[in-house]
Design an enzyme around this catalytic site. Sequence first.
Site, PDB file in Angstrom:
ATOM      1  N   HIS A  20       0.858  -1.197   0.000  1.00  0.00           N
ATOM      2  CA  HIS A  20       0.000   0.000   0.000  1.00  0.00           C
ATOM      3  C   HIS A  20       0.895   1.248   0.000  1.00  0.00           C
ATOM      4  O   HIS A  20       1.941   1.263   0.653  1.00  0.00           O
ATOM      5  CB  HIS A  20      -0.918  -0.006   1.222  1.00  0.00           C
ATOM      6  CG  HIS A  20      -2.008   1.012   1.120  1.00  0.00           C
ATOM      7  ND1 HIS A  20      -1.801   2.344   1.362  1.00  0.00           N
ATOM      8  CD2 HIS A  20      -3.305   0.908   0.748  1.00  0.00           C
ATOM      9  CE1 HIS A  20      -2.926   3.013   1.166  1.00  0.00           C
ATOM     10  NE2 HIS A  20      -3.856   2.164   0.787  1.00  0.00           N
ATOM     11  N   GLU A  69      -3.803   2.405  -7.554  1.00  0.00           N
ATOM     12  CA  GLU A  69      -4.193   3.448  -6.607  1.00  0.00           C
ATOM     13  C   GLU A  69      -3.285   4.668  -6.787  1.00  0.00           C
ATOM     14  O   GLU A  69      -2.181   4.704  -6.208  1.00  0.00           O
ATOM     15  CB  GLU A  69      -4.041   2.934  -5.178  1.00  0.00           C
ATOM     16  CG  GLU A  69      -4.927   1.755  -4.849  1.00  0.00           C
ATOM     17  CD  GLU A  69      -5.296   1.750  -3.381  1.00  0.00           C
ATOM     18  OE1 GLU A  69      -6.481   1.864  -3.094  1.00  0.00           O
ATOM     19  OE2 GLU A  69      -4.402   1.670  -2.534  1.00  0.00           O
TER      20      GLU A  69
HETATM   21  C1  PEP Z   1      -6.969   3.107   0.245  1.00  0.00           C
HETATM   22  O1  PEP Z   1      -6.966   2.983   1.443  1.00  0.00           O
HETATM   23  O2  PEP Z   1      -6.247   2.395  -0.435  1.00  0.00           O
HETATM   24  C2  PEP Z   1      -7.867   4.070  -0.369  1.00  0.00           C
HETATM   25  C3  PEP Z   1      -8.099   3.976  -1.649  1.00  0.00           C
HETATM   26  O3  PEP Z   1      -8.412   5.049   0.436  1.00  0.00           O
HETATM   27  P1  PEP Z   1      -9.565   6.092   0.043  1.00  0.00           P
HETATM   28  O4  PEP Z   1     -10.697   5.305  -0.574  1.00  0.00           O
HETATM   29  O5  PEP Z   1      -9.949   6.714   1.331  1.00  0.00           O
HETATM   30  O6  PEP Z   1      -8.994   7.063  -0.941  1.00  0.00           O
END
Ligand code: PEP
Length: 253
Positions: free
Chosen positions: A94, A165
């Site tokens: 992450h 992400e």
């Molecule tokens: C995450 O924790 O990987 C995430 C995408 O958080 P958020 O949805 O709050 O942006």
Amino acid sequence: MKYFIANWKMNLTAAAASQLVGQVRPLIKSYLDKTEIIVCPSFTSLSAVAKNIIDSGMQIGAQNCSWQDVGSLTGEVSLTMLKEWGVSHVIVGHSERRQRLCESEEMINQKMSAVLKSGLVPILCVGETFSERQEGRKDFVIAGQVESALKNIQLIEKKILIAYEPVWVIGSGQAVKIDEAEHAARVIKQVLIDLYPDIDLKQSVQVLYGGSVDSKNISYFISSEYLSGVLVGGASLQTDEFANMVKIISERT
Ligand code: PEP
């Protein structure tokens, strides 16, 4: 079938996490045939959530793991320990761990290898920072993260999830446009095709999107043919939002 992964990060006590699962359970019951739901609480909540999730159709993921199974690693949690709690999935790499806890590409690679060996399913997170994007290095960064995470790893008869992400979007309240998420998914899939020309990628790898997903924008991401679901942080901490997002997935799938 689409994935809905709830990453609760370092939020909720064991009692609060267990209560949230209890509240969500009846609300999502009728949508489970269209959605694979994986709830990722903190380590200290895993046991309580595991008890409250039995027969709910939801699965449990961990937010991290050690690459070593036993030994002198103070504060770490092994995959054997996670399995004891009924964990089926593990988030690896992450961006908050990469950036704020100095997790290196080598550590991520070792964790990927350990998770796959253990029989659990890794949820590998990749994504560029804002400056990498501004410098025009986005695709290069994403491709490099996937390549190094999977270095020397065979995927035969294995399953992995990869969440794109974009770091600058996480927790911002503003998701990227769908075409940007789809472009990243195509980059990731091309890297995998190059790395594993002989395996059936559709069976082994699913690409998800994560970054400020909520009930207002989730339909864009889950309607995409390039994406197999979403990884949700903040919005998954609210009972109504959690249930609404799962309902929307079910209606759109
Ligand atoms: C995450 O924790 O990987 C995430 C995408 O958080 P958020 O949805 O709050 O942006």
